[in-house]
Design a protein around this motif. Structure first.
Motif, PDB file in Angstrom:
ATOM      1  N   VAL A 171       1.414  -1.501   0.493  1.00 48.82           N
ATOM      2  CA  VAL A 171       0.164   0.279  -0.325  1.00 48.82           C
ATOM      3  C   VAL A 171       1.108   0.714   0.144  1.00 48.82           C
ATOM      4  O   VAL A 171       2.074   1.591   0.728  1.00 48.82           O
ATOM      5  CB  VAL A 171      -0.852  -0.358   1.481  1.00 48.82           C
ATOM      6  N   PHE A 172       0.764   2.425  -0.666  1.00 42.17           N
ATOM      7  CA  PHE A 172       1.305   3.121  -1.105  1.00 42.17           C
ATOM      8  C   PHE A 172       0.986   4.577  -0.063  1.00 42.17           C
ATOM      9  O   PHE A 172       1.562   5.529  -0.261  1.00 42.17           O
ATOM     10  CB  PHE A 172       2.071   3.076  -3.049  1.00 42.17           C
ATOM     11  N   PHE A 173      -0.092   4.099  -0.472  1.00 38.29           N
ATOM     12  CA  PHE A 173      -1.155   5.860   0.130  1.00 38.29           C
ATOM     13  C   PHE A 173      -2.302   5.340  -0.160  1.00 38.29           C
ATOM     14  O   PHE A 173      -3.660   4.554  -1.075  1.00 38.29           O
ATOM     15  CB  PHE A 173      -1.549   6.843  -1.207  1.00 38.29           C
ATOM     16  N   ASP A 174      -3.277   5.229   1.495  1.00 39.23           N
ATOM     17  CA  ASP A 174      -4.402   5.049   1.682  1.00 39.23           C
ATOM     18  C   ASP A 174      -4.957   6.122   2.476  1.00 39.23           C
ATOM     19  O   ASP A 174      -5.098   6.386   3.852  1.00 39.23           O
ATOM     20  CB  ASP A 174      -4.583   3.581   2.693  1.00 39.23           C
ATOM     21  N   PRO A 175      -5.587   7.079   2.412  1.00 36.95           N
ATOM     22  CA  PRO A 175      -6.004   8.402   3.028  1.00 36.95           C
ATOM     23  C   PRO A 175      -7.107   7.619   4.101  1.00 36.95           C
ATOM     24  O   PRO A 175      -8.240   8.704   4.020  1.00 36.95           O
ATOM     25  CB  PRO A 175      -6.518   9.333   2.292  1.00 36.95           C
ATOM     26  N   GLY A 176      -8.004   6.204   3.902  1.00 38.49           N
ATOM     27  CA  GLY A 176      -9.289   5.847   4.870  1.00 38.49           C
ATOM     28  C   GLY A 176     -10.233   6.074   3.988  1.00 38.49           C
ATOM     29  O   GLY A 176     -11.734   5.659   3.958  1.00 38.49           O
ATOM     30  N   PHE A 195      -4.214  13.326  -6.233  1.00 38.62           N
ATOM     31  CA  PHE A 195      -4.868  11.555  -6.789  1.00 38.62           C
ATOM     32  C   PHE A 195      -6.486  12.646  -6.683  1.00 38.62           C
ATOM     33  O   PHE A 195      -6.843  13.180  -6.866  1.00 38.62           O
ATOM     34  CB  PHE A 195      -4.491  10.801  -5.707  1.00 38.62           C
ATOM     35  N   LYS A 196      -7.216  11.466  -7.713  1.00 41.03           N
ATOM     36  CA  LYS A 196      -8.501  11.386  -7.043  1.00 41.03           C
ATOM     37  C   LYS A 196      -9.409  10.945  -6.327  1.00 41.03           C
ATOM     38  O   LYS A 196      -9.704   9.516  -5.940  1.00 41.03           O
ATOM     39  CB  LYS A 196      -8.899  11.261  -8.572  1.00 41.03           C
ATOM     40  N   ASP A 197      -9.846  11.578  -5.003  1.00 40.18           N
ATOM     41  CA  ASP A 197     -10.949  11.737  -4.303  1.00 40.18           C
ATOM     42  C   ASP A 197     -12.235  10.743  -4.911  1.00 40.18           C
ATOM     43  O   ASP A 197     -12.802  11.929  -5.672  1.00 40.18           O
ATOM     44  CB  ASP A 197     -11.238  12.621  -3.314  1.00 40.18           C
TER      45      ASP A 197
END
Length: 304
Positions: A171-176, A195-197
């Motif tokens: 996992v490189f990026f996990d904003p939840g 990035f796209k939300d």
């Protein structure tokens, strides 16, 4: 001595008059026709090459070539990755010394050993100088069933030195929450992750930016959105004293758009100042030299 000074003067004059060019690599729906190129000498107005036809068609049956990302490596080669299929564990890869003739199109099964992987989308690659390796990033959903339409993507990464052996995906990026289409910009001594939300409820579907100290993050200070809903496929580049984020607005009124900023905090729409080839979908932007642009404009694409 006089001739040496004259030569130095001529070289300096040539350098001052050399133009910066910009390459846009993109696809058209449904993504099965190949990769398209467009050129610009100002970063705002792009004209399609090869009379608007693909410069690199798919080489294998059933292959998509969506989300093409092209970059220049320390080996003086150009490297391209793309989304190979909608529902699969692999991406595509090829390389070139001149942006015209490309190597064999390889299937790279990044997620084949990760059970439950449902998609491997929008890969991008960045050279990790300390590790002397390529950092590949992409979005995947793990879990659920093939009949479940809901995806919950996170950004993953893997390292490679040769595009044949790869580290285990992490996992490189996990904003939840659900995120896709991550791209990076290096400037001001930092790395910025754009990035796209992707959250559908409440409806988001717009672009944000985070920052980190290295190409691997860690990522913090996630911004508020700076594009409208139904925005995706961001790609970032510095043009003059502005940072531009190009993106794909994929609901009516559809079109390729852009926002600009001088501080990566305050963004302004420049949709009225940019133009792109008809029907283009998201891809990537790369600064190239005048010589490279001239070679692309004179290339005989069909039949090679």
């Amino acid at each position: 001595m006089r001739s040496s000074k004259l030569l130095l003067t001529l070289l300096c004059a040539t350098a001052l008059h050399a133009e910066q060019w910009y390459l846009f690599a993109y696809f058209k729906d449904p993504g099965s026709s190949g990769v398209y190129f467009a050129l610009s000498n100002d970063g705002y107005h792009y004209t399609a090459l090869n009379n608007g036809n693909p410069v690199l068609p798919p080489a294998q049956k059933g292959e998509l070539m969506r989300d093409a990302f092209v970059t220049r490596g320390p080996d003086k080669q150009f490297h391209m990755v793309w989304t190979w299929e909608w529902r699969d564990t692999k991406i595509g890869y090829a390389h070139s010394s001149d942006l015209v003739y490309w190597s064999e199109q390889l299937q790279v099964p990044l997620m084949k050993d990760i059970p439950g992987t449902r998609n491997t989308w929008a890969p991008e690659i960045y050279w990790d100088e300390p590790k002397q390796a390529w950092e590949i990033i992409w979005s995947s959903t793990i879990g659920g069933t093939s009949s479940d339409k809901a995806l919950d993507n996170r950004i993953y990464s893997s390292l490679t030195k040769d595009f044949r052996t790869f580290s285990k995906p992490q996992v490189f990026f996990d904003p939840g929450y659900n995120v896709i289409d991550a791209t990076m910009l290096q400037t001001k001594g930092k790395f910025y992750l754009i990035f796209k939300d992707e959250r559908p409820e409440p409806l988001k579907k717009f672009i944000k930016i985070a920052e980190g100290p290295t190409v691997e993050g860690p990522w913090k200070n996630i911004s508020e959105e700076f594009t409208e809903s139904w925005s995706e496929g961001p790609s970032a580049m510095q043009v003059g004293d502005e940072y531009i984020v190009y993106y794909d607005h994929y609901r009516d009124p559809r079109g390729y758009r852009a926002v600009a900023s001088k501080d990566l905090v305050h963004w302004t729409s420049i949709a009225d100042k940019v133009s792109f080839p008809p029907g283009c979908k998201h891809g990537s932007f790369l600064k190239i030299t005048e010589r490279e642009a001239t070679r692309l404009k004179s290339a005989k694409w069909d039949g090679h």
